[in-house]
Scaffold this motif. Sequence first.
Motif, PDB file in Angstrom:
ATOM      1  N   GLY A  33      15.847  -5.503   4.902  1.00 34.48           N
ATOM      2  CA  GLY A  33      14.582  -5.434   4.178  1.00 34.48           C
ATOM      3  C   GLY A  33      14.319  -4.092   3.535  1.00 34.48           C
ATOM      4  N   ARG A  34      15.307  -3.218   3.479  1.00 41.57           N
ATOM      5  CA  ARG A  34      15.120  -1.884   2.896  1.00 41.57           C
ATOM      6  C   ARG A  34      15.496  -1.892   1.423  1.00 41.57           C
ATOM      7  N   LEU A  35      14.829  -1.030   0.677  1.00 37.71           N
ATOM      8  CA  LEU A  35      15.230  -0.822  -0.706  1.00 37.71           C
ATOM      9  C   LEU A  35      15.273   0.671  -0.961  1.00 37.71           C
ATOM     10  N   VAL A  36      16.041   1.060  -1.943  1.00 37.39           N
ATOM     11  CA  VAL A  36      16.169   2.467  -2.301  1.00 37.39           C
ATOM     12  C   VAL A  36      15.335   2.706  -3.550  1.00 37.39           C
ATOM     13  N   VAL A  37      14.450   3.704  -3.490  1.00 31.67           N
ATOM     14  CA  VAL A  37      13.684   4.093  -4.662  1.00 31.67           C
ATOM     15  C   VAL A  37      14.619   4.929  -5.529  1.00 31.67           C
ATOM     16  N   PRO A  38      14.846   4.524  -6.769  1.00 32.99           N
ATOM     17  CA  PRO A  38      15.786   5.242  -7.627  1.00 32.99           C
ATOM     18  C   PRO A  38      15.436   6.727  -7.760  1.00 32.99           C
ATOM     19  N   ALA A  39      16.475   7.543  -7.882  1.00 39.90           N
ATOM     20  CA  ALA A  39      16.313   8.997  -7.931  1.00 39.90           C
ATOM     21  C   ALA A  39      15.368   9.440  -9.041  1.00 39.90           C
ATOM     22  N   ARG A  40      15.458   8.832 -10.198  1.00 32.01           N
ATOM     23  CA  ARG A  40      14.581   9.279 -11.301  1.00 32.01           C
ATOM     24  C   ARG A  40      13.114   8.999 -10.989  1.00 32.01           C
ATOM     25  N   PHE A  41      12.827   7.939 -10.224  1.00 33.36           N
ATOM     26  CA  PHE A  41      11.448   7.663  -9.816  1.00 33.36           C
ATOM     27  C   PHE A  41      11.005   8.679  -8.777  1.00 33.36           C
ATOM     28  N   ARG A  42      11.885   8.983  -7.821  1.00 37.48           N
ATOM     29  CA  ARG A  42      11.539   9.968  -6.787  1.00 37.48           C
ATOM     30  C   ARG A  42      11.277  11.329  -7.417  1.00 37.48           C
ATOM     31  N   ARG A  43      12.098  11.719  -8.378  1.00 38.71           N
ATOM     32  CA  ARG A  43      11.888  13.009  -9.059  1.00 38.71           C
ATOM     33  C   ARG A  43      10.552  13.012  -9.807  1.00 38.71           C
ATOM     34  N   ALA A  44      10.247  11.928 -10.500  1.00 35.51           N
ATOM     35  CA  ALA A  44       9.012  11.853 -11.291  1.00 35.51           C
ATOM     36  C   ALA A  44       7.774  11.987 -10.414  1.00 35.51           C
ATOM     37  N   LEU A  45       7.848  11.466  -9.176  1.00 34.35           N
ATOM     38  CA  LEU A  45       6.699  11.519  -8.262  1.00 34.35           C
ATOM     39  C   LEU A  45       6.816  12.615  -7.222  1.00 34.35           C
ATOM     40  N   ASN A  46       7.869  13.425  -7.331  1.00 37.46           N
ATOM     41  CA  ASN A  46       8.114  14.523  -6.395  1.00 37.46           C
ATOM     42  C   ASN A  46       8.195  14.019  -4.950  1.00 37.46           C
ATOM     43  N   ARG A  48      10.337  13.468  -1.668  1.00 42.43           N
ATOM     44  CA  ARG A  48      11.522  14.096  -1.070  1.00 42.43           C
ATOM     45  C   ARG A  48      11.732  13.577   0.346  1.00 42.43           C
ATOM     46  N   GLY A  49      12.995  13.467   0.730  1.00 43.69           N
ATOM     47  CA  GLY A  49      13.361  13.167   2.110  1.00 43.69           C
ATOM     48  C   GLY A  49      12.689  11.943   2.682  1.00 43.69           C
ATOM     49  N   ARG A  50      12.182  12.093   3.880  1.00 47.67           N
ATOM     50  CA  ARG A  50      11.596  10.968   4.615  1.00 47.67           C
ATOM     51  C   ARG A  50      10.083  10.905   4.430  1.00 47.67           C
ATOM     52  N   GLN A  51       9.605  11.229   3.267  1.00 47.26           N
ATOM     53  CA  GLN A  51       8.179  11.211   2.969  1.00 47.26           C
ATOM     54  C   GLN A  51       7.627   9.783   3.049  1.00 47.26           C
ATOM     55  N   GLN A  52       6.419   9.652   3.555  1.00 45.60           N
ATOM     56  CA  GLN A  52       5.771   8.344   3.621  1.00 45.60           C
ATOM     57  C   GLN A  52       5.146   8.002   2.279  1.00 45.60           C
ATOM     58  N   LEU A  53       5.079   6.704   1.989  1.00 49.76           N
ATOM     59  CA  LEU A  53       4.415   6.204   0.800  1.00 49.76           C
ATOM     60  C   LEU A  53       3.380   5.175   1.228  1.00 49.76           C
ATOM     61  N   ARG A  63       2.987  -2.260  -5.154  1.00 50.44           N
ATOM     62  CA  ARG A  63       2.735  -0.956  -5.748  1.00 50.44           C
ATOM     63  C   ARG A  63       2.968   0.114  -4.691  1.00 50.44           C
ATOM     64  N   LEU A  64       3.755   1.121  -5.017  1.00 53.89           N
ATOM     65  CA  LEU A  64       4.010   2.241  -4.118  1.00 53.89           C
ATOM     66  C   LEU A  64       3.346   3.485  -4.694  1.00 53.89           C
ATOM     67  N   ARG A  65       2.655   4.224  -3.830  1.00 47.94           N
ATOM     68  CA  ARG A  65       2.021   5.473  -4.251  1.00 47.94           C
ATOM     69  C   ARG A  65       2.277   6.534  -3.197  1.00 47.94           C
ATOM     70  N   THR A  66       2.256   7.778  -3.621  1.00 48.97           N
ATOM     71  CA  THR A  66       2.287   8.860  -2.648  1.00 48.97           C
ATOM     72  C   THR A  66       0.908   8.898  -2.004  1.00 48.97           C
ATOM     73  N   PRO A  67       0.801   9.425  -0.784  1.00 50.54           N
ATOM     74  CA  PRO A  67      -0.523   9.523  -0.152  1.00 50.54           C
ATOM     75  C   PRO A  67      -1.528  10.293  -1.003  1.00 50.54           C
ATOM     76  N   LEU A  68      -1.091  11.345  -1.686  1.00 52.45           N
ATOM     77  CA  LEU A  68      -2.015  12.108  -2.540  1.00 52.45           C
ATOM     78  C   LEU A  68      -2.492  11.271  -3.715  1.00 52.45           C
ATOM     79  N   ALA A  69      -1.610  10.493  -4.318  1.00 53.28           N
ATOM     80  CA  ALA A  69      -2.001   9.628  -5.430  1.00 53.28           C
ATOM     81  C   ALA A  69      -2.956   8.541  -4.950  1.00 53.28           C
ATOM     82  N   ALA A  70      -2.719   7.991  -3.761  1.00 53.03           N
ATOM     83  CA  ALA A  70      -3.600   6.969  -3.207  1.00 53.03           C
ATOM     84  C   ALA A  70      -4.987   7.554  -2.930  1.00 53.03           C
ATOM     85  N   LEU A  71      -5.027   8.766  -2.383  1.00 53.50           N
ATOM     86  CA  LEU A  71      -6.301   9.434  -2.113  1.00 53.50           C
ATOM     87  C   LEU A  71      -7.050   9.700  -3.417  1.00 53.50           C
TER      88      LEU A  71
END
Length: 103
Positions: A33-46, A48-53, A63-71
């Motif tokens: 059930g895992r998927l890989v977020v493509p590198a260009r998407f990870r770079r665009a949203l900064n 890194r590593g084992r960061q939670q979304l 829809r996936l957001r960084t915690p800061l974007a969700a806040l």
Amino acid sequence: MKEEIRNSAAATSPDALPDPLPDTERVTIDEAGRLVVPARFRRALNIRGRQQLVMRLEGDTIRLRTPLAALARLQEMARRKRKGSGSVVDEFIRERRAEAARE
């Protein structure tokens, strides 16, 4: 021969189709059930590593957001729904004091 290829299952499968937009990319979910977020998407949203979304289901969309974007999104929603101007904390205190005075 071209007719056969066009009508074959491989040619009509979703995997055979190109990505519809430049800001989209096809990903594969593995058996666990895992998927890989493509590198260009990870770079665009900064991301890194084992960061939670933060993941949200919206109709047929995930829809996936960084915690800061969700806040930031929640804060914007709260700003739009807010009635008055000034501090929300001050407004809350005024409401509680008025409530206490009525008791």
